[in-house]
Design a protein around this motif. Structure first.
Motif, PDB file in Angstrom:
ATOM      1  N   GLN A 167      86.802  27.546  21.661  1.00 21.66           N
ATOM      2  CA  GLN A 167      88.193  28.322  22.084  1.00 21.66           C
ATOM      3  C   GLN A 167      87.592  29.428  22.837  1.00 21.66           C
ATOM      4  N   GLY A 168      86.356  30.012  22.631  1.00 23.63           N
ATOM      5  CA  GLY A 168      86.078  31.149  23.539  1.00 23.63           C
ATOM      6  C   GLY A 168      85.682  30.721  25.109  1.00 23.63           C
ATOM      7  N   GLY A 169      85.485  29.300  25.228  1.00 22.18           N
ATOM      8  CA  GLY A 169      85.283  29.004  26.630  1.00 22.18           C
ATOM      9  C   GLY A 169      86.336  28.592  27.138  1.00 22.18           C
ATOM     10  N   ALA A 170      87.392  28.010  26.729  1.00 23.45           N
ATOM     11  CA  ALA A 170      88.848  28.098  27.259  1.00 23.45           C
ATOM     12  C   ALA A 170      89.105  29.705  27.604  1.00 23.45           C
TER      13      ALA A 170
ATOM     14  N   ILE B  18      81.748  31.140  32.765  1.00 20.18           N
ATOM     15  CA  ILE B  18      80.945  30.252  32.065  1.00 20.18           C
ATOM     16  C   ILE B  18      81.687  29.788  30.932  1.00 20.18           C
ATOM     17  N   PRO B  19      82.253  28.757  30.843  1.00 21.98           N
ATOM     18  CA  PRO B  19      82.946  27.911  29.643  1.00 21.98           C
ATOM     19  C   PRO B  19      82.112  27.069  29.114  1.00 21.98           C
ATOM     20  N   ILE B  20      81.488  27.281  27.835  1.00 25.83           N
ATOM     21  CA  ILE B  20      80.665  26.735  27.139  1.00 25.83           C
ATOM     22  C   ILE B  20      81.427  25.810  26.207  1.00 25.83           C
ATOM     23  N   GLN B  21      81.292  24.472  26.616  1.00 23.54           N
ATOM     24  CA  GLN B  21      82.261  23.444  25.738  1.00 23.54           C
ATOM     25  C   GLN B  21      83.394  24.044  25.193  1.00 23.54           C
ATOM     26  N   PRO B  22      84.364  24.160  26.425  1.00 25.22           N
ATOM     27  CA  PRO B  22      85.547  24.770  26.209  1.00 25.22           C
ATOM     28  C   PRO B  22      86.523  24.024  25.740  1.00 25.22           C
ATOM     29  N   GLY B  23      87.670  24.715  24.828  1.00 24.99           N
ATOM     30  CA  GLY B  23      88.688  23.877  24.381  1.00 24.99           C
ATOM     31  C   GLY B  23      89.586  23.612  25.574  1.00 24.99           C
ATOM     32  N   PRO B  24      90.722  22.975  25.149  1.00 20.82           N
ATOM     33  CA  PRO B  24      91.803  22.472  26.064  1.00 20.82           C
ATOM     34  C   PRO B  24      92.843  23.340  26.536  1.00 20.82           C
ATOM     35  N   LEU B  25      92.876  24.575  25.795  1.00 21.30           N
ATOM     36  CA  LEU B  25      94.190  25.346  26.097  1.00 21.30           C
ATOM     37  C   LEU B  25      93.882  26.335  27.123  1.00 21.30           C
TER      38      LEU B  25
END
Length: 289
Positions: A153-156, A171-178
């Motif tokens: 979620q913090g990646g998003a 730097i989005p690490i394994q980001p969620g879709p929102l």
């Protein structure tokens, strides 16, 4: 953000020119840093030269070099967003690592970071403290060089935070879709995990492909699951550190890991199960010979 995109690409062209005219590690990506944060060579995953201090406060946890500005340097900023239900302590070793490399990390304490409100507020706090003569941060924060980073979620949220014009890279690490990459135009390093069953690599790759208007790199860490980046960052630690060192410190060694025809990470098949750079990233040259 009308007009901002042209300023970004103008800055990239300036960075390319400056890179030829300066020694490694002495100029920021837009030549704004003092250039005295020590080089670490290419040891991105090893602890940096600074001892680390941690302040746990109500809204943020700050990780920073204990002796900030000891050689007259100013320290770039990383604002951090946690995954769902997590707090900065879950990622403490990774955030300490970045602080040891010379960065000030403002980690939002919220377990629901998606809208990046607390992350952006971390910049506000550091702006005030940098201007406050009674603060330990006074005159030591490089507010011209700021990154947003986060996991899940913090990646998003890292992408959402980059809507703020003060943020220079994400730097989005394994980001969620929102999130919506079309709302920002900063350079982005998307990171996925090959065995991530929570945020599938295909979802991260879709965000990367949607970022066709700004320099973007996609890296899929071999064998990594969704929780592989917690703690000390695992195999995500070194490449994220290199990215920060280039975009916030102008480290030429770090630039050579991402850009140019023979970039270091392009050929590192042991680390990556997938790697790609978009057209805008390909326009950024490698270090001068």
């Amino acid at each position: 953000m009308p007009g901002r995109k042209s300023r970004v690409f103008g800055g990239l062209l300036l960075a390319a020119v400056l890179a030829v005219c300066t020694a490694p590690g002495t100029a920021g990506a837009d030549a704004g840093t003092a250039g005295t944060v020590p080089s670490v060579g290419t040891d991105w995953g090893w602890t940096g030269p600074y001892e680390v201090a941690v302040d746990i406060e109500a809204v943020h946890t700050f990780y920073y070099p204990r002796n900030m500005g000891q050689s007259g340097e100013r320290h770039p900023v990383v604002v951090w967003g946690n995954g769902t239900g997590a707090v900065p302590g879950v990622y403490s070793s990774l955030l300490r690592h970045w602080a040891s490399q010379g960065f000030i990390v403002a980690a939002a304490n919220t377990p629901t970071s998606n809208f990046a409100i607390s992350m952006r507020a971390g910049i506000d706090v550091l702006e005030r403290r940098n201007a406050d003569s009674s603060s330990a941060f006074h005159g030591k924060v490089d507010l011209d060089h700021i990154a947003s980073a986060g996991h899940s979620q913090g990646g998003a949220a890292a992408v959402n935070a980059a809507v703020d014009p003060r943020v220079d890279t994400a730097i989005p690490i394994q980001p969620g879709p929102l999130t919506d990459p079309d709302l920002m135009d900063e350079p982005v390093f998307y990171l996925a995990g090959q065995r991530d069953l929570t945020v599938w690599p295909a979802l991260v790759k879709a965000l990367y492909r949607d970022t066709d208007h700004a320099p973007a790199v996609y890296g899929e860490v071999r064998g990594a699951g969704h929780l592989s980046s917690i703690g000390d960052g695992g195999d995500f630690r070194a490449p994220t550190t290199a990215w920060l060192r280039y975009w916030l410190l102008g480290d030429e060694n770090a630039r050579g890991m991402f850009f140019g025809p023979g970039c270091g990470y392009c050929v590192d098949s042991d680390l990556w199960s997938g790697w790609d750079r978009n057209a805008e990233a390909l326009r950024i040259p490698g270090p001068a010979a």
